[in-house]
Design a protein around this motif. Structure first.
Motif, PDB file in Angstrom:
ATOM      1  N   VAL A  83       0.643  -1.111   0.070  1.00  0.00           N
ATOM      2  CA  VAL A  83       0.005   0.087   0.220  1.00  0.00           C
ATOM      3  C   VAL A  83       0.801   1.155  -0.040  1.00  0.00           C
ATOM      4  O   VAL A  83       1.310   1.643   1.229  1.00  0.00           O
ATOM      5  N   ALA A 137      -1.688  -0.625  -4.502  1.00  0.00           N
ATOM      6  CA  ALA A 137      -2.261  -1.501  -3.347  1.00  0.00           C
ATOM      7  C   ALA A 137      -2.215  -2.794  -3.899  1.00  0.00           C
ATOM      8  O   ALA A 137      -3.213  -3.779  -3.670  1.00  0.00           O
ATOM      9  N   TYR A 197      -5.099  -1.341   5.736  1.00  0.00           N
ATOM     10  CA  TYR A 197      -5.781  -1.108   4.588  1.00  0.00           C
ATOM     11  C   TYR A 197      -6.822  -2.069   4.174  1.00  0.00           C
ATOM     12  O   TYR A 197      -8.062  -1.916   4.145  1.00  0.00           O
ATOM     13  N   VAL A 204      -6.701  -7.434   0.391  1.00  0.00           N
ATOM     14  CA  VAL A 204      -5.808  -6.689  -0.351  1.00  0.00           C
ATOM     15  C   VAL A 204      -4.800  -7.751  -0.922  1.00  0.00           C
ATOM     16  O   VAL A 204      -4.697  -8.845  -1.041  1.00  0.00           O
TER      17      VAL A 204
END
Length: 818
Positions: A93, A107, A138, A160
């Protein structure tokens, strides 16, 4: 095109989160490519996370933010020049700024990024910074927006696009890395550049090689109205085609009569042909790319039959029994991996008679070094898309990221002849069917669109030359509600009931068409334990040892597995040997079962080859690169030729290109030496086939189950069968003597048995961590000898005779009453 690496002059410093004050105080030099963990290790600011309980002491990393900084020194762009800042990989990220202005945010560690910086350059340089924020933060925030989806572990790794096992796994540490993990560079170009070079090389049945070359270009604003020429050199052949003004792609096809055929190891050679692609305009060369290709055709036969449907890999029309290993990242700290590291790991697989590595879906798309080495060595590659053991959202922003990374990496990997199979992901279809996901998901998406629509469509566009499998395991072409994704009659199967709840003999209950995961745990080698744990931690219940055992109830399963066959030792050193021995036997048993049922079963991919740190796991090579006893069992069972006993039969496996004609000597012998029954059996087994020969009941019916063994010998290969479990066998615990002689580079150790001795091993690493022994797990009848070769610099040969080093199964069994 002028490419300039931007790897020097970087620093990294804490930018937020619970970073200890002594680490947050000052920036440290940063190695690029690299990660913050490795930089802080180099600066001696953190302890080695692989040792002791240090992993737990570094959990603050999960919430930390970091800032990489350097100065970008590049001359200002000319009026007709494009200047790009290219990051091949950012973990994960990230926010990139140049001269205080934001270039972009990322990301996804599985893809590259390119930024046009021509308007931001000036003499003297401009400051460049990359800030990495917590991937865990995140993911937690994103799942609040898109909905939380099922997964097997605490952290939402499925929210993610970061290596899933970064967040910990049942064999891996929870070390959430951050950093510029792949090269970064400046590219200066005019007119146009090669955005993608995608060669698809196949081999016709008549031996004609075919190369279909797709080229994508990116044009600068001034070149849209210009024709571009593409000059192609393939070995000795040449071709040219034009990408017309206004177009951004083109293709050509080259036929190569009598092309050099690329084969997997054991089936032929691995010739590679140089391919050079040059992009030209009327002033000369603008860009160039060079790769190597190999001519072969790969298919998977999934023909329905009376059982269900086959799952057989064919290369150049030849069916291949896959003797495979699952591959995880070779080091959790990925940026420490070198071509030499990859070569050593792949060579250990080759030495174990492997012909395929499966790149598992909780890791990464591997480096070019990995695929190059597999190309050169003839190791087939099964490539998972990196989605593993979880439900994955099909909504934005994940959808675009998953499709972008897939598109980029499919295109990147097309040159490699070793790449044989694309697979949609690991255990996701199975998980949706069996792991109570449906009640948790409700109306949320879980990834089906990727596996059944997006990936097939993308491959049809970019790489129609390789077979695609929707998921491992799965039963392709069938509704999972009707035919279970782990049904052994179709597609691929994972066999985990044996380890989790049963015993390795549980494999007998299933005859999969292709088994792409199965395995058994054991601790790492003794030297690796000594390097990673303090002496007081040599206890299966110590906190440090348990931190290096990530499987749920792992030690309980180890102990129950041992107890089904032999006594569970109380002492740690004896326990260590017993669990390693049980892993080796489980490996041999499962593989002999799978190979012995070819051609119904046509694939065996053991979980797993390697480890990424020192840990108790299913690997046959531990995190320090040392071979466990199971590696030697694997090598024997994956040899082209194999003898095994099964239900009153002798199974003869001949996975070699020549007929196996031999005389098998069969004996039922007492542990002390007398031959109680014997026979000779002539075998003539065709290439790439299996024969099962019924045995005379006189051989298979013992008089005393505690003191007899059935032995088959042919061409230097041996199979043995015991009639009871070890805890009931009347082994002589002192059945071995050893004669040790120094030789160049080490010692020759000749071990002689005075009574039947099972699974003899020389654990040479206990004497010298660098020692290597050529063989292990040898069975000897009384009066027989076997010579082990040990490479070592140790100067004390007497140590090889000690009971802790010269091992066998005999000493683990309870001595029988007289």
């Amino acid at each position: 095109m002028i490419r300039t690496d931007l790897h020097a002059g970087w620093t990294v410093r804490a930018a937020g989160g619970p970073v200890p004050a002594e680490i947050a105080a000052e920036p440290v030099p940063a190695t690029v490519p690299g990660t913050v963990h490795t930089d802080l290790l180099d600066a001696e600011l953190i302890p080695d996370p692989y040792l002791g309980e240090n992993e737990a002491a570094l959990v603050w990393f999960h919430r930390a933010a970091w800032l990489y900084e350097t100065t970008l020194r590049a001359a200002p762009a000319a009026a007709d020049e494009r200047v790009d800042l290219v990051f091949e990989g950012l973990d994960t990220v990230a926010t990139i700024t140049l001269d205080g202005g934001e270039l972009g945010r990322t990301a996804n560690m599985h893809r590259s990024y390119r930024f046009d910086v021509r308007d931001r350059l000036r003499d003297g340089g401009v400051p460049l910074a990359v800030r990495f924020d917590s991937a865990l933060d995140y993911a937690e925030e994103l799942q609040k927006v898109i909905g939380e989806r099922p997964r097997p572990y605490q952290h939402p790794f499925n929210a993610v696009r970061k290596m899933a096992c970064s967040f910990g796994w049942d064999w891996g540490p929870d070390l959430q890395t951050a950093g510029i993990w792949k090269p970064v560079r400046v590219e200066r170009w005019r007119v146009a550049r090669l955005a993608s070079v995608r060669p698809l090389a196949t081999l016709d049945a008549d031996g004609t090689g075919r190369l279909v070359l797709h080229v994508d270009v990116e044009r600068s604003g001034l070149s849209a109205a210009a024709d571009l020429d593409v000059d192609v050199t393939l070995g000795e052949q040449k071709a040219t085609f034009t990408i017309a003004a206004g177009e951004s792609s083109g293709r050509t096809e080259i036929a190569v009569p009598d092309a050099p055929a690329w084969w997997p190891i054991g089936y032929g050679d691995q010739p590679l042909v140089d391919l050079r692609v040059r992009l030209l305009d009327d002033t000369g060369e603008r860009d160039a790319r060079q790769v190597r290709v190999g001519f072969r055709t790969v298919t998977v036969d999934e023909t329905p039959d009376e059982i269900g449907s086959a799952f057989t890999l064919h290369v150049n029309g030849t069916p291949i029994f896959v003797r495979g290993l699952n591959w995880i990242p070779e080091d959790h700290l990925l940026t420490r991996l070198t071509r030499e590291t990859y070569a050593a790991a792949i060579d250990r697989a080759i030495e174990a008679n492997t012909n395929l590595l499966r790149v598992w879906g909780g890791g990464i798309y591997e480096s070019e070094d990995f695929y190059d080495l597999c190309d050169e060595r003839g190791i087939l590659v099964w490539q998972d898309f990196p989605l593993a053991c979880a439900a994955y959202a099909e909504e934005e922003p994940l959808r675009s990221e998953i499709l972008a990374e897939a598109r980029e990496n499919v295109a990147r990997l097309t040159p490699h002849p070793s790449l044989a199979v694309w697979n949609g992901g690991n255990e996701n279809i199975w998980g949706h069917q069996d792991w109570d996901w449906k009640s948790q998901l409700g109306d949320l998406t879980w990834g089906a669109r990727y596996y059944y629509e997006d990936f097939p469509a993308l491959l049809a566009e970019l790489d129609p030359t390789r077979p695609y499998h929707p998921g491992s395991p799965s039963s392709p072409g069938h509704d999972p509600e009707v035919v279970h994704p782990n049904d052994d009659r179709y597609g691929t199967r994972h066999e985990w009931e044996a380890w989790n709840r049963e015993d390795y003999t549980h494999h007998d209950n299933f005859l999969p068409r292709f088994c792409s995961e199965f395995g058994w745990q054991a601790p790492p080698t003794w030297s690796t334990l000594r390097e990673s744990l303090a002496p007081e931690d040599f206890d299966q219940d110590s906190p440090a040892f348990l931190l290096h055992q990530k499987a749920e109830d792992g030690n309980g399963k180890l102990n129950r597995g041992v107890a089904r066959h032999m006594r569970v030792p109380a002492g740690f050193e004896e326990w260590h040997w017993a669990t390693q021995l049980n892993q080796a036997r489980a490996t041999a048993y499962a593989i002999a079962h799978l190979r012995g049922h070819a051609p119904r079963t046509m694939g065996s991919i053991l979980w797993q080859l390697n480890d990424c740190w020192p840990v108790t796991s299913w690997a046959v090579v531990d995190g320090a690169g040392r071979r466990k006893p199971a590696w030697y069992a694997l090598r024997r069972c994956y040899a082209p030729r194999l003898l095994a006993f099964r239900d009153g039969e002798l199974v003869v496996v001949n996975d070699s290109p020549d007929p196996w004609r031999a005389t098998v000597r069969l004996r039922r012998s007492g542990f002390q030496g007398p031959v109680l029954a014997s026979a000779e059996l002539d075998i003539d087994v065709a290439p790439r086939s299996v024969a099962a020969v019924p045995l005379d009941p006189a051989l298979t019916t013992p008089g005393d189950v505690t003191r007899e063994v059935l032995v088959a010998d042919a061409d230097g290969l041996r199979a043995t069968h015991l009639f009871a479990e070890d805890f009931d066998l009347a082994y002589d615990p002192a059945a071995l003597t050893a004669d040790i002689s120094p030789v160049e580079g080490g010692y020759s150790i000749t071990v002689t048995a005075t009574s039947f001795a099972r699974d003899i091993a020389v654990l040479a690493d206990k004497i010298d961590p660098a020692a290597q022994v050529d063989d292990m797990l040898v069975d000897l009848l009384p009066g027989e000898s076997h010579t082990f070769s040990v490479r070592t610099t140790s100067a004390d040969p007497r140590a090889f005779r000690t009971p802790a080093v010269l091992r066998s199964a005999n000493a683990l069994a309870a001595p029988a009453e007289a």
